[in-house]
Design a protein around this motif. Structure first.
Motif, PDB file in Angstrom:
ATOM      1  N   MET A   1       0.820  -1.206   0.000  1.00 26.83           N
ATOM      2  CA  MET A   1       0.000   0.000   0.000  1.00 26.83           C
ATOM      3  C   MET A   1       0.854   1.256   0.000  1.00 26.83           C
ATOM      4  O   MET A   1       0.469   2.282  -0.580  1.00 26.83           O
ATOM      5  CB  MET A   1      -0.930  -0.002   1.221  1.00 26.83           C
ATOM      6  N   LYS A   2       2.018   1.205   0.607  1.00 23.54           N
ATOM      7  CA  LYS A   2       2.882   2.374   0.653  1.00 23.54           C
ATOM      8  C   LYS A   2       3.731   2.529  -0.609  1.00 23.54           C
ATOM      9  O   LYS A   2       3.976   3.642  -1.072  1.00 23.54           O
ATOM     10  CB  LYS A   2       3.807   2.301   1.873  1.00 23.54           C
ATOM     11  N   ALA A   3       4.186   1.416  -1.171  1.00 24.08           N
ATOM     12  CA  ALA A   3       5.139   1.478  -2.285  1.00 24.08           C
ATOM     13  C   ALA A   3       4.477   1.472  -3.650  1.00 24.08           C
ATOM     14  O   ALA A   3       5.059   1.987  -4.614  1.00 24.08           O
ATOM     15  CB  ALA A   3       6.118   0.308  -2.197  1.00 24.08           C
ATOM     16  N   SER A   4       3.288   0.915  -3.763  1.00 22.42           N
ATOM     17  CA  SER A   4       2.655   0.787  -5.080  1.00 22.42           C
ATOM     18  C   SER A   4       2.429   2.125  -5.774  1.00 22.42           C
ATOM     19  O   SER A   4       2.718   2.243  -6.977  1.00 22.42           O
ATOM     20  CB  SER A   4       1.332   0.025  -4.955  1.00 22.42           C
ATOM     21  N   PRO A   5       1.913   3.170  -5.090  1.00 24.55           N
ATOM     22  CA  PRO A   5       1.738   4.449  -5.801  1.00 24.55           C
ATOM     23  C   PRO A   5       3.025   5.000  -6.390  1.00 24.55           C
ATOM     24  O   PRO A   5       3.031   5.515  -7.514  1.00 24.55           O
ATOM     25  CB  PRO A   5       1.164   5.375  -4.718  1.00 24.55           C
ATOM     26  N   TYR A   6       4.132   4.863  -5.660  1.00 24.49           N
ATOM     27  CA  TYR A   6       5.402   5.357  -6.180  1.00 24.49           C
ATOM     28  C   TYR A   6       5.877   4.511  -7.362  1.00 24.49           C
ATOM     29  O   TYR A   6       6.475   5.034  -8.304  1.00 24.49           O
ATOM     30  CB  TYR A   6       6.459   5.362  -5.079  1.00 24.49           C
ATOM     31  N   ALA A   7       5.608   3.205  -7.311  1.00 26.25           N
ATOM     32  CA  ALA A   7       5.988   2.346  -8.433  1.00 26.25           C
ATOM     33  C   ALA A   7       5.185   2.678  -9.681  1.00 26.25           C
ATOM     34  O   ALA A   7       5.701   2.612 -10.803  1.00 26.25           O
ATOM     35  CB  ALA A   7       5.790   0.877  -8.052  1.00 26.25           C
ATOM     36  N   PHE A   8       3.909   3.058  -9.503  1.00 23.53           N
ATOM     37  CA  PHE A   8       3.067   3.369 -10.649  1.00 23.53           C
ATOM     38  C   PHE A   8       3.501   4.668 -11.345  1.00 23.53           C
ATOM     39  O   PHE A   8       3.412   4.770 -12.579  1.00 23.53           O
ATOM     40  CB  PHE A   8       1.608   3.484 -10.216  1.00 23.53           C
ATOM     41  N   ILE A   9       3.953   5.657 -10.590  1.00 18.75           N
ATOM     42  CA  ILE A   9       4.333   6.940 -11.193  1.00 18.75           C
ATOM     43  C   ILE A   9       5.821   7.013 -11.511  1.00 18.75           C
ATOM     44  O   ILE A   9       6.258   7.980 -12.150  1.00 18.75           O
ATOM     45  CB  ILE A   9       3.959   8.115 -10.263  1.00 18.75           C
ATOM     46  N   SER A  10       6.599   6.024 -11.113  1.00 20.76           N
ATOM     47  CA  SER A  10       8.041   6.069 -11.360  1.00 20.76           C
ATOM     48  C   SER A  10       8.411   6.063 -12.842  1.00 20.76           C
ATOM     49  O   SER A  10       9.394   6.720 -13.216  1.00 20.76           O
ATOM     50  CB  SER A  10       8.730   4.911 -10.639  1.00 20.76           C
ATOM     51  N   PRO A  11       7.684   5.358 -13.738  1.00 23.29           N
ATOM     52  CA  PRO A  11       8.084   5.426 -15.159  1.00 23.29           C
ATOM     53  C   PRO A  11       8.094   6.837 -15.724  1.00 23.29           C
ATOM     54  O   PRO A  11       8.970   7.181 -16.523  1.00 23.29           O
ATOM     55  CB  PRO A  11       7.032   4.547 -15.860  1.00 23.29           C
ATOM     56  N   PHE A  12       7.134   7.666 -15.300  1.00 24.66           N
ATOM     57  CA  PHE A  12       7.120   9.048 -15.792  1.00 24.66           C
ATOM     58  C   PHE A  12       8.380   9.786 -15.377  1.00 24.66           C
ATOM     59  O   PHE A  12       9.008  10.476 -16.197  1.00 24.66           O
ATOM     60  CB  PHE A  12       5.885   9.778 -15.276  1.00 24.66           C
ATOM     61  N   PHE A  13       8.762   9.662 -14.108  1.00 27.14           N
ATOM     62  CA  PHE A  13       9.926  10.396 -13.626  1.00 27.14           C
ATOM     63  C   PHE A  13      11.214   9.844 -14.243  1.00 27.14           C
ATOM     64  O   PHE A  13      12.158  10.608 -14.492  1.00 27.14           O
ATOM     65  CB  PHE A  13       9.995  10.324 -12.101  1.00 27.14           C
ATOM     66  N   VAL A  14      11.252   8.540 -14.506  1.00 27.14           N
ATOM     67  CA  VAL A  14      12.435   7.969 -15.160  1.00 27.14           C
ATOM     68  C   VAL A  14      12.572   8.519 -16.582  1.00 27.14           C
ATOM     69  O   VAL A  14      13.648   8.956 -17.003  1.00 27.14           O
ATOM     70  CB  VAL A  14      12.348   6.436 -15.164  1.00 27.14           C
ATOM     71  N   VAL A  15      11.477   8.504 -17.330  1.00 29.27           N
ATOM     72  CA  VAL A  15      11.509   9.020 -18.703  1.00 29.27           C
ATOM     73  C   VAL A  15      11.773  10.522 -18.713  1.00 29.27           C
ATOM     74  O   VAL A  15      12.554  11.025 -19.530  1.00 29.27           O
ATOM     75  CB  VAL A  15      10.185   8.682 -19.413  1.00 29.27           C
ATOM     76  N   PHE A  16      11.118  11.253 -17.784  1.00 29.70           N
ATOM     77  CA  PHE A  16      11.331  12.704 -17.713  1.00 29.70           C
ATOM     78  C   PHE A  16      12.783  13.026 -17.375  1.00 29.70           C
ATOM     79  O   PHE A  16      13.380  13.941 -17.966  1.00 29.70           O
ATOM     80  CB  PHE A  16      10.399  13.306 -16.669  1.00 29.70           C
ATOM     81  N   GLY A  17      13.351  12.288 -16.439  1.00 28.68           N
ATOM     82  CA  GLY A  17      14.740  12.550 -16.078  1.00 28.68           C
ATOM     83  C   GLY A  17      15.709  12.229 -17.194  1.00 28.68           C
ATOM     84  O   GLY A  17      16.684  12.960 -17.424  1.00 28.68           O
ATOM     85  N   ALA A  18      15.433  11.130 -17.930  1.00 23.23           N
ATOM     86  CA  ALA A  18      16.363  10.699 -18.979  1.00 23.23           C
ATOM     87  C   ALA A  18      16.275  11.571 -20.219  1.00 23.23           C
ATOM     88  O   ALA A  18      17.309  11.868 -20.846  1.00 23.23           O
ATOM     89  CB  ALA A  18      16.094   9.234 -19.333  1.00 23.23           C
ATOM     90  N   PHE A  19      15.054  11.982 -20.593  1.00 21.38           N
ATOM     91  CA  PHE A  19      14.882  12.664 -21.869  1.00 21.38           C
ATOM     92  C   PHE A  19      14.556  14.147 -21.740  1.00 21.38           C
ATOM     93  O   PHE A  19      14.423  14.823 -22.767  1.00 21.38           O
ATOM     94  CB  PHE A  19      13.769  11.988 -22.673  1.00 21.38           C
ATOM     95  N   ALA A  20      14.385  14.672 -20.538  1.00 25.04           N
ATOM     96  CA  ALA A  20      14.080  16.092 -20.370  1.00 25.04           C
ATOM     97  C   ALA A  20      15.044  16.765 -19.397  1.00 25.04           C
ATOM     98  O   ALA A  20      15.675  17.770 -19.743  1.00 25.04           O
ATOM     99  CB  ALA A  20      12.637  16.270 -19.882  1.00 25.04           C
ATOM    100  N   LEU A  21      15.162  16.235 -18.196  1.00 20.86           N
ATOM    101  CA  LEU A  21      15.972  16.901 -17.184  1.00 20.86           C
ATOM    102  C   LEU A  21      17.462  16.829 -17.497  1.00 20.86           C
ATOM    103  O   LEU A  21      18.169  17.842 -17.443  1.00 20.86           O
ATOM    104  CB  LEU A  21      15.682  16.286 -15.807  1.00 20.86           C
ATOM    105  N   VAL A  22      17.949  15.637 -17.834  1.00 15.73           N
ATOM    106  CA  VAL A  22      19.380  15.486 -18.148  1.00 15.73           C
ATOM    107  C   VAL A  22      19.773  16.310 -19.373  1.00 15.73           C
ATOM    108  O   VAL A  22      20.776  17.049 -19.338  1.00 15.73           O
ATOM    109  CB  VAL A  22      19.732  13.999 -18.320  1.00 15.73           C
ATOM    110  N   PRO A  23      19.027  16.266 -20.489  1.00 12.77           N
ATOM    111  CA  PRO A  23      19.394  17.143 -21.616  1.00 12.77           C
ATOM    112  C   PRO A  23      19.317  18.627 -21.275  1.00 12.77           C
ATOM    113  O   PRO A  23      20.127  19.423 -21.775  1.00 12.77           O
ATOM    114  CB  PRO A  23      18.362  16.782 -22.697  1.00 12.77           C
TER     115      PRO A  23
END
Length: 345
Positions: A54-76
């Protein structure tokens, strides 16, 4: 005197007690706060697993967005900021030299930068204002009960679904110097044909019409959704006061659409600042230069020309960050206006 039942109960409790203990000693010991051992069965690890899920599932569900955002938006974005402080050539990426804010100083001293900023502003104004006015009008028509309203809404969204390349190539044919439909219509009414690519204001107008055609239907659907959320009681009250449809539109619909209008203005301003595909394809061979006289070279084209044609990635990165700062200013203005609107309401 004790009754026979009380005597039997007393003897039973004495028999249950351990040898050598006084009757009731176990109960007194438990009453002093001795912890009761928790069962270590399958239910305990299942409950812990459930709580962890119950505590970790919400973060796991939204983590793909932050991974993609960090790799293709924040780092560039951060890497571009680092490049803007260096002299970097496309032909020699490893040969970076630190120049600090010199790229920004050269940018502010460049006439081409101020020209592209002016062109971006002009195209943004002459494409955004007619576009949003037409979108409000079309949304007002679609807001009334029409036959085949779903079909009309799909038709309104068709230009937005069309690719930039396809739409721009069609408009290139329309604005062609020889045989274009626009010049044919001008000649039909007695007006000399216009060389739309080489003309200063003509080229800006031609590029703006492409933007207007692609985005008017999209904004009309946004306004339509906002209009359908307006309470019908307001229109009924206005009708009882003797207001006709035009007066209802001015005094009821427009005030209720203020937050939506502000949203579309901000989004259109961001789109105008990043305008790239339409002028690039409209110009053909000289598209990256914005025409022979840079008459329709936007900030996006200027950045592309400096980075990929000339090969000066440091200056191109400085242009990119200048565009980012402009968007931050637009967002700050939007925030201030939104707060004033909320206070006025």
């Amino acid at each position: 005197m004790t009754s026979p039942k009380q005597a039997l109960a007393h003897s039973a409790s004495s028999a249950d007690a351990a040898p050598g203990d006084q009757p009731g000693a176990a109960g007194r010991a438990h009453g002093r706060g001795t912890p009761t051992p928790t069962p270590q069965g399958p239910g305990s690890w299942r409950s812990r697993l459930y709580r962890w899920d119950m505590k970790a599932s919400p973060y796991a569900f939204i983590s793909p967005f932050f991974v993609v955002f960090g790799a293709f938006a924040l780092v560039p974005l951060l890497y571009t900021a680092w490049y803007s402080l260096h002299n970097v050539q496309l032909s020699n990426l490893d040969g970076q030299t630190w120049v600090g804010l010199k790229n920004y100083e050269n940018l502010l001293a460049s006439d081409f930068f101020w020209n592209s900023l002016w062109v971006t502003f002009v195209i943004g104004v002459i494409s955004t204002v007619p576009q949003l006015l037409m979108a409000i009008g079309l949304a007002h028509l679609l807001n009334y009960k029409l036959r085949g309203s779903t079909v009309w809404r799909v038709v309104m969204l068709t230009p937005y679904a069309t690719s930039v390349a396809a739409a721009t190539l069609v408009f290139v044919l329309l604005y062609s110097w020889d045989g274009g439909m626009i010049n044919w219509m001008l000649d039909f009414v007695g007006i000399d044909p216009v060389n739309w690519r080489e003309s200063d204001w003509g080229s800006k107008f031609a590029v703006s019409t492409i933007v207007i055609w692609r985005w008017t239907g999209y904004n009309a659907l946004i306004y339509l959704a906002a209009m359908q959320a307006i309470p019908s009681d307001l229109y009924e009250s206005a009708a009882l006061d003797g207001a006709n449809r035009w007066q209802q539109f001015i005094h009821v619909t427009i005030p209720q659409l203020r937050p939506t209008i502000l949203f579309t203005v901000v989004v259109s301003t961001i789109g105008a600042t990043q305008l790239f595909g339409e002028p690039l394809l409209f110009g053909g061979v000289s598209g990256s230069k914005g025409g022979s006289g840079h008459q329709y070279q936007t900030l996006g084209l200027y950045m592309y020309d400096q980075g990929w044609i000339i090969g000066n990635l440091g200056k191109a990165s400085a242009i990119a960050w200048s565009m980012f700062l402009i968007l931050l200013i637009v967002a700050a203005i939007n925030l201030l206006i939104s707060r004033r609107l909320r206070k006025s309401q």
